[in-house]
Structure formats: structure tokens, C-alpha cells
Design a protein around this motif. Structure first.
Motif, PDB file in Angstrom:
ATOM      1  N   PRO A  44     -21.269 -52.183 -14.593  1.00 62.23           N
ATOM      2  CA  PRO A  44     -20.519 -51.278 -13.709  1.00 62.23           C
ATOM      3  C   PRO A  44     -21.224 -49.966 -13.384  1.00 62.23           C
ATOM      4  CG  PRO A  44     -19.040 -52.286 -15.299  1.00 62.23           C
ATOM      5  CD  PRO A  44     -20.427 -52.687 -15.700  1.00 62.23           C
ATOM      6  N   GLN A  45     -22.094 -49.476 -14.261  1.00 59.86           N
ATOM      7  CA  GLN A  45     -22.735 -48.181 -14.031  1.00 59.86           C
ATOM      8  C   GLN A  45     -24.010 -48.265 -13.186  1.00 59.86           C
ATOM      9  OE1 GLN A  45     -22.351 -49.367 -17.376  1.00 59.86           O
ATOM     10  NE2 GLN A  45     -20.226 -48.686 -17.186  1.00 59.86           N
ATOM     11  N   VAL A  46     -24.729 -49.382 -13.277  1.00 63.12           N
ATOM     12  CA  VAL A  46     -26.044 -49.453 -12.654  1.00 63.12           C
ATOM     13  C   VAL A  46     -26.423 -50.911 -12.441  1.00 63.12           C
ATOM     14  CG1 VAL A  46     -27.355 -49.519 -14.817  1.00 63.12           C
ATOM     15  CG2 VAL A  46     -28.385 -48.466 -12.790  1.00 63.12           C
ATOM     16  N   ALA A  47     -27.294 -51.140 -11.456  1.00 57.47           N
ATOM     17  CA  ALA A  47     -27.788 -52.488 -11.203  1.00 57.47           C
ATOM     18  C   ALA A  47     -29.267 -52.415 -10.860  1.00 57.47           C
ATOM     19  CB  ALA A  47     -27.010 -53.153 -10.070  1.00 57.47           C
ATOM     20  N   VAL A  48     -29.993 -53.478 -11.208  1.00 57.55           N
ATOM     21  CA  VAL A  48     -31.425 -53.586 -10.926  1.00 57.55           C
ATOM     22  C   VAL A  48     -31.688 -54.985 -10.397  1.00 57.55           C
ATOM     23  CG1 VAL A  48     -33.759 -53.473 -11.887  1.00 57.55           C
ATOM     24  CG2 VAL A  48     -31.972 -52.020 -12.828  1.00 57.55           C
ATOM     25  N   ASN A  67     -30.692 -48.974 -22.456  1.00 57.85           N
ATOM     26  CA  ASN A  67     -30.449 -48.554 -23.832  1.00 57.85           C
ATOM     27  C   ASN A  67     -29.368 -47.481 -23.833  1.00 57.85           C
ATOM     28  OD1 ASN A  67     -32.467 -50.285 -24.740  1.00 57.85           O
ATOM     29  ND2 ASN A  67     -34.062 -48.723 -24.529  1.00 57.85           N
ATOM     30  N   ASP A  68     -28.176 -47.875 -24.256  1.00 56.36           N
ATOM     31  CA  ASP A  68     -27.011 -46.988 -24.202  1.00 56.36           C
ATOM     32  C   ASP A  68     -26.806 -46.523 -22.753  1.00 56.36           C
ATOM     33  OD1 ASP A  68     -26.619 -47.288 -26.970  1.00 56.36           O
ATOM     34  OD2 ASP A  68     -28.079 -45.714 -27.372  1.00 56.36           O
ATOM     35  N   ASP A  69     -26.897 -45.221 -22.485  1.00 60.20           N
ATOM     36  CA  ASP A  69     -26.652 -44.711 -21.137  1.00 60.20           C
ATOM     37  C   ASP A  69     -27.934 -44.487 -20.335  1.00 60.20           C
ATOM     38  OD1 ASP A  69     -23.891 -44.668 -21.398  1.00 60.20           O
ATOM     39  OD2 ASP A  69     -23.885 -42.666 -22.279  1.00 60.20           O
ATOM     40  N   ILE A  70     -29.071 -44.894 -20.850  1.00 59.89           N
ATOM     41  CA  ILE A  70     -30.337 -44.671 -20.158  1.00 59.89           C
ATOM     42  C   ILE A  70     -30.928 -46.007 -19.689  1.00 59.89           C
ATOM     43  CG2 ILE A  70     -32.659 -43.705 -20.278  1.00 59.89           C
ATOM     44  CD1 ILE A  70     -30.446 -41.628 -20.475  1.00 59.89           C
ATOM     45  N   LEU A  71     -31.183 -46.087 -18.386  1.00 62.05           N
ATOM     46  CA  LEU A  71     -31.903 -47.223 -17.838  1.00 62.05           C
ATOM     47  C   LEU A  71     -33.378 -46.854 -17.751  1.00 62.05           C
ATOM     48  CD1 LEU A  71     -31.953 -50.029 -16.370  1.00 62.05           C
ATOM     49  CD2 LEU A  71     -31.811 -48.722 -14.226  1.00 62.05           C
ATOM     50  N   HIS A  72     -34.213 -47.635 -18.420  1.00 62.23           N
ATOM     51  CA  HIS A  72     -35.656 -47.447 -18.388  1.00 62.23           C
ATOM     52  C   HIS A  72     -36.253 -48.486 -17.442  1.00 62.23           C
ATOM     53  CE1 HIS A  72     -35.374 -44.964 -22.095  1.00 62.23           C
ATOM     54  NE2 HIS A  72     -34.463 -45.858 -22.458  1.00 62.23           N
ATOM     55  N   VAL A  73     -37.123 -48.053 -16.543  1.00 63.88           N
ATOM     56  CA  VAL A  73     -37.718 -48.952 -15.552  1.00 63.88           C
ATOM     57  C   VAL A  73     -39.204 -48.645 -15.426  1.00 63.88           C
ATOM     58  CG1 VAL A  73     -37.752 -49.643 -13.119  1.00 63.88           C
ATOM     59  CG2 VAL A  73     -35.578 -49.135 -14.229  1.00 63.88           C
ATOM     60  N   ALA A  74     -39.997 -49.698 -15.269  1.00 67.65           N
ATOM     61  CA  ALA A  74     -41.419 -49.533 -14.962  1.00 67.65           C
ATOM     62  C   ALA A  74     -41.822 -50.555 -13.913  1.00 67.65           C
ATOM     63  CB  ALA A  74     -42.275 -49.703 -16.218  1.00 67.65           C
ATOM     64  N   VAL A  75     -42.615 -50.130 -12.952  1.00 70.33           N
ATOM     65  CA  VAL A  75     -43.226 -51.014 -11.958  1.00 70.33           C
ATOM     66  C   VAL A  75     -44.724 -50.782 -12.038  1.00 70.33           C
ATOM     67  CG1 VAL A  75     -43.368 -51.652  -9.530  1.00 70.33           C
ATOM     68  CG2 VAL A  75     -41.207 -50.821 -10.471  1.00 70.33           C
ATOM     69  N   GLN A 109     -45.183 -46.739 -11.992  1.00 68.93           N
ATOM     70  CA  GLN A 109     -44.040 -45.817 -11.991  1.00 68.93           C
ATOM     71  C   GLN A 109     -43.285 -46.073 -13.283  1.00 68.93           C
ATOM     72  OE1 GLN A 109     -43.028 -43.625  -9.658  1.00 68.93           O
ATOM     73  NE2 GLN A 109     -43.658 -44.374  -7.646  1.00 68.93           N
ATOM     74  N   MET A 110     -43.019 -45.037 -14.050  1.00 65.43           N
ATOM     75  CA  MET A 110     -42.149 -45.140 -15.219  1.00 65.43           C
ATOM     76  C   MET A 110     -40.954 -44.224 -14.981  1.00 65.43           C
ATOM     77  SD  MET A 110     -45.459 -45.689 -16.094  1.00 65.43           S
ATOM     78  CE  MET A 110     -46.170 -44.219 -16.829  1.00 65.43           C
ATOM     79  N   MET A 111     -39.756 -44.781 -15.077  1.00 68.09           N
ATOM     80  CA  MET A 111     -38.544 -44.043 -14.739  1.00 68.09           C
ATOM     81  C   MET A 111     -37.510 -44.123 -15.849  1.00 68.09           C
ATOM     82  SD  MET A 111     -37.818 -45.153 -10.786  1.00 68.09           S
ATOM     83  CE  MET A 111     -38.661 -44.318  -9.447  1.00 68.09           C
ATOM     84  N   ASP A 112     -36.733 -43.043 -15.973  1.00 69.72           N
ATOM     85  CA  ASP A 112     -35.535 -43.018 -16.811  1.00 69.72           C
ATOM     86  C   ASP A 112     -34.373 -42.566 -15.937  1.00 69.72           C
ATOM     87  OD1 ASP A 112     -37.020 -43.727 -18.996  1.00 69.72           O
ATOM     88  OD2 ASP A 112     -36.961 -41.756 -19.959  1.00 69.72           O
ATOM     89  N   LEU A 113     -33.287 -43.323 -15.943  1.00 70.02           N
ATOM     90  CA  LEU A 113     -32.091 -42.960 -15.190  1.00 70.02           C
ATOM     91  C   LEU A 113     -30.925 -42.814 -16.146  1.00 70.02           C
ATOM     92  CD1 LEU A 113     -30.391 -42.534 -12.616  1.00 70.02           C
ATOM     93  CD2 LEU A 113     -30.183 -45.039 -12.457  1.00 70.02           C
ATOM     94  N   ASP A 114     -30.338 -41.630 -16.193  1.00 66.95           N
ATOM     95  CA  ASP A 114     -29.125 -41.408 -16.978  1.00 66.95           C
ATOM     96  C   ASP A 114     -27.967 -41.997 -16.181  1.00 66.95           C
ATOM     97  OD1 ASP A 114     -26.730 -40.310 -18.094  1.00 66.95           O
ATOM     98  OD2 ASP A 114     -27.932 -38.753 -19.055  1.00 66.95           O
ATOM     99  N   THR A 115     -27.410 -43.090 -16.650  1.00 65.47           N
ATOM    100  CA  THR A 115     -26.386 -43.795 -15.877  1.00 65.47           C
ATOM    101  C   THR A 115     -25.047 -43.076 -15.879  1.00 65.47           C
ATOM    102  OG1 THR A 115     -25.734 -45.178 -17.768  1.00 65.47           O
ATOM    103  CG2 THR A 115     -27.495 -46.005 -16.338  1.00 65.47           C
TER     104      THR A 115
END
Length: 415
Positions: free
Chosen positions: A186-190, A210-218, A273-279
Motif C-alpha cells: 500500500p505504501q510503495v510499488a516498484v 526494510n521497514d519503512d525504507i525502500l532501497h533501490v539500485a539500478v 543509481q543508489m536510492m533510499d525512499l522513506d515510504t
């Protein structure tokens, strides 16, 4: 009707809540130690118990263009179906059941969902359909999806069914490295897509919630073939190791940089790209290591690139990298992509470029505004390939991130 008694035309099969619970329980118990080749007959047998017939299991092919039938005793094996506006394609893209009336009943198309990742579609026919049927079949499809995902690690048969043309060794490596193409809560989609599916080498992506943080790398490793695939594998492995150690983006970049430099030497590199998103808050932070700037999509239109400082690609010994930030709004999407998307040249030799990419993104967002992120990433990848004349001389990867907001801990869990 007894537990093993099949449905007959003179009486309607029991598909009540209690019967459904018993049937699913029996199926789950049987599936634990069942060899993979018996999964298809078991699915057909259990569907027959609730009055179903003509069962087909369709799996997504690697190019994400077709739904291909899984062979197996008891299953109907027809022609592949194009992922599009067909009933099976609609069920797949929208992750919802589709019912098609027929002269002898109803043909049901049920998405096979492993969490939120779509494995494929299960199709079957029933004499009639009511709410008990829909509830039971939805749960049965979920269990079938779980069985297919679990058993695929024990056999090559599911891979072979999905493969429509020869696959390079580099592509084999990359597909084994990728996470599920879609993740949605519900909070985020990839959701992501890779081209060319059967010979991709240096592109990859990874994510973890991980909990409320979405970690992404491309990532995009230099070169082609096995060399690029090997470098991509090390880069993703180093990223996962650093991410699981709980270190920050700057330290993560340094760790990946060291891993590539030590393994491949000073003349090899990986853009990333390394990203962190606080959901919970929508705060997006990222490090850009020589990669194309992501695009911010707001209200189904590209608002512009997410500009920020760029550090050296991973492996070239960059200094402590600057971290960029952006505050997202609910419903925003962020598109990450590799340079193969915009550096392709058409038949006239013209560079595809960022502006044509933006036009394609806007067209897909307008046309598919009501569909989910899986459909958005898939249609975008297909549209870009078509706009490039069907050619992909370099790896071309797209990854969509959608922030929806809210805290998972405060959600009410519904049936």
C-alpha cells in the motif's frame, strides 16, 4: 459430495467456505513433497473437484510479450497469448479476475500472484459462477502461484516453458540475479523491465523494502556479454552486502567502488543509481554514479529530470559522493533507466534522446492511467522498443517507483 468425488452435470459442486478451506488444506498438504512434474496434474485434479474443466496455466515469457502455456498432464496446452487486451492479458496486467460468458458456462482467467508479482494466469471453465466460486478460485490461484514459485527452483521445466528463443549465458546470469520484476504494497510499488530479454548482459536492478525504507539500485556495467554480466553480478552482490550491513548511501558507494576496482582493475566501471525512499514521508535520497538522471512523473506527466551532483562511476575511485534529495508527493512516480534507452539510433542515424523518452513516457502514462505500475513499466518498455524500430543494440532497462504514502504499521489488515 465426498472430498474426492468429481462434479457431475446433475449436481453443482460444493464450493462453500468450509469446503474451500478443506480443499485448499488438502492441496497444500499434498504440495509439500510433490515433484515438480506432478504439479500440473494436481492442479487439474483439484480444479475438477470444484466443477472446473479445460484448465490452462499461462506463464509470462522472458520478453514480457506473451503468456505461454505450461505443458503437463491434465492441462490444456494451446497457443501463446499476446499480453494485451485479451482476457488473459487483462487478468495479468490488471491483477484481477476476468470472466468471459460462453455457450456452456463461463471461462475464468485468474491472475497467479506471488505476493504482488504476477507469475502468470490460470484459465478454467465452469458451468456457472457465484461469489463462493470467486472467493475459492482467488485463493486457489494464489496457492497455485506459490507452488509454481517454490517448485521452479527444483526444475528447469518452468524456465523452458517461458523461454521463446535461445538465451545467452550472460542473460542467464542476469535473470538469476534479478529480484521479482514487481513489488507492490500500500505504501510503495516498484516494477522493472529489461531488454533485450534473451541477451541482456550489463544492466540490472535490485531493491529491498526494510521497514519503512525502500532501497533501490539500478546499474549498468561497461561492455557487453559475459564480461559485463560478471561485473554486474559483482556490483549487485556488493550492493546487497552493503545494504544488508545497514550502511548509508555514501559508504555503500565506496564499498561498491572498492569491490569493482579490486576485482576488475582501474579501466572497468559500472554506472549506478543508489536510492533510499522513506515510504512514510516520501523523502527520496540518492547517489548518482555517472548514470542518466531519473525522471519525476507527477499527475501522469513527466515533471522533469531529478537533477543533482554526479560522482564518478563505481570502480573509478570517486571521492565521498554528494547525496541528492527530493520530496515526493503522493502518487508520484520516479523512472530510472539505463543509457541504452536513450543512446539507441534509429534507421536515419538519429539519437533517440531524452526528449523522445519523455514523449513516450507521457503517452503511456495518459493511455494507461488507470492501470497499475506493472502495466506501466511493461507498456513503457514495449513502447520504447517499438519507437527504436524494434532494435536494442545495447541493454535498455527501465524501473518505475511509485510512492503512495502511509505507514505500514497503522494499516488495518483485511481479508
Amino acid at each position: 459430495m465426498t472430498e474426492g468425488e468429481p462434479w457431475s452435470g446433475s449436481r453443482r459442486a460444493d464450493r462453500s467456505e468450509g469446503f474451500g478451506e478443506r480443499l485448499l488444506g488438502v492441496l497444500l498438504d499434498r504440495a509439500h513433497e510433490m515433484p515438480p512434474q506432478l504439479i500440473a496434474p494436481m492442479i487439474a485434479e483439484e480444479v475438477a473437484r470444484i466443477g472446473g474443466r479445460d484448465v490452462t496455466v499461462l506463464l509470462q515469457d522472458y520478453a514480457q510479450e506473451l503468456l505461454v502455456p505450461l505443458p503437463g498432464r491434465g492441462l490444456v496446452v494451446g497457443e501463446p497469448e499476446v499480453i494485451g487486451d485479451s482476457p488473459a492479458g487483462t487478468a495479468f496486467l490488471r491483477a484481477t479476475a476476468v470472466e468471459v460468458p460462453q455457450a456452456d458456462g463461463v471461462r475464468m482467467y485468474l491472475p497467479l500472484l506471488d505476493g504482488s508479482d504476477e507469475v502468470g494466469v490460470m484459465a478454467l471453465s465452469l458451468a456457472s459462477v457465484d461469489d463462493d466460486d470467486r472467493r475459492l478460485l482467488r485463493r486457489l490461484a494464489g496457492l497455485v502461484a506459490d507452488m509454481l514459485v517454490t517448485k521452479h527452483a527444483y526444475t528447469d521445466r518452468f524456465f523452458q516453458a517461458r523461454r521463446r528463443e535461445p538465451m545467452s549465458v550472460a542473460a542467464e546470469m542476469q535473470w538469476s540475479l534479478l529480484p521479482p520484476l514487481t513489488m507492490s504494497v500500500p505504501q510503495v510499488a516498484v516494477s522493472g523491465a529489461v531488454e533485450p530479454a534473451y541477451s541482456i548482459a550489463g544492466d540490472s536492478f535490485d531493491y529491498a523494502l526494510n521497514d519503512d525504507i525502500l532501497h533501490v539500485a539500478v546499474i549498468d556495467a561497461m561492455g557487453h556479454g559475459l564480461d559485463a554480466a560478471t561485473m554486474a553480478t559483482v556490483a549487485v552482490g556488493a550492493y546487497r552486502h552493503a545494504r544488508r550491513a545497514g550502511i548509508g548511501l555514501a559508504e555503500m558507494y565506496a564499498f561498491m567502488d572498492q569491490a569493482i576496482a579490486q576485482q576488475f582493475g582501474p579501466d572497468h566501471f559500472v554506472t549506478a543509481q543508489m536510492m533510499d525512499l522513506d515510504t512514510t514521508t516520501g523523502r527520496l535520497r540518492w547517489v548518482n554514479a555517472g548514470h542518466p538522471a531519473p525522471l519525476l512523473i507527477r499527475n501522469h506527466e513527466v515533471a522533469g529530470p531529478l537533477e543533482g551532483p554526479i560522482t564518478l562511476p563505481v570502480g573509478l575511485g570517486g571521492e565521498h559522493p554528494p547525496i541528492s534529495e527530493e520530496q515526493l508527493q503522493r502518487g508520484d512516480r520516479v523512472l530510472c533507466y539505463t543509457d541504452g534507452v536513450i543512446e539507441e539510433r534509429d534507421a536515419e542515424g538519429e539519437l533517440f534522446g531524452e526528449q523522445r523518452l519523455i514523449r513516450c513516457v507521457n503517452a503511456v502514462e495518459r493511455a494507461r492511467a488507470e492501470e497499475g505500475i506493472r502495466a506501466g513499466a511493461l507498456w513503457l518498455s514495449h513502447t520504447l522498443k517499438r519507437e527504436r524500430g524494434g532494435c536494442t543494440s545495447d541493454d535498455a532497462t527501465v524501473l518505475l517507483i511509485e510512492w503512495r504514502g502511509g505507514a505500514a504499521d497503522h494499516l488495518t489488515i483485511l481479508e
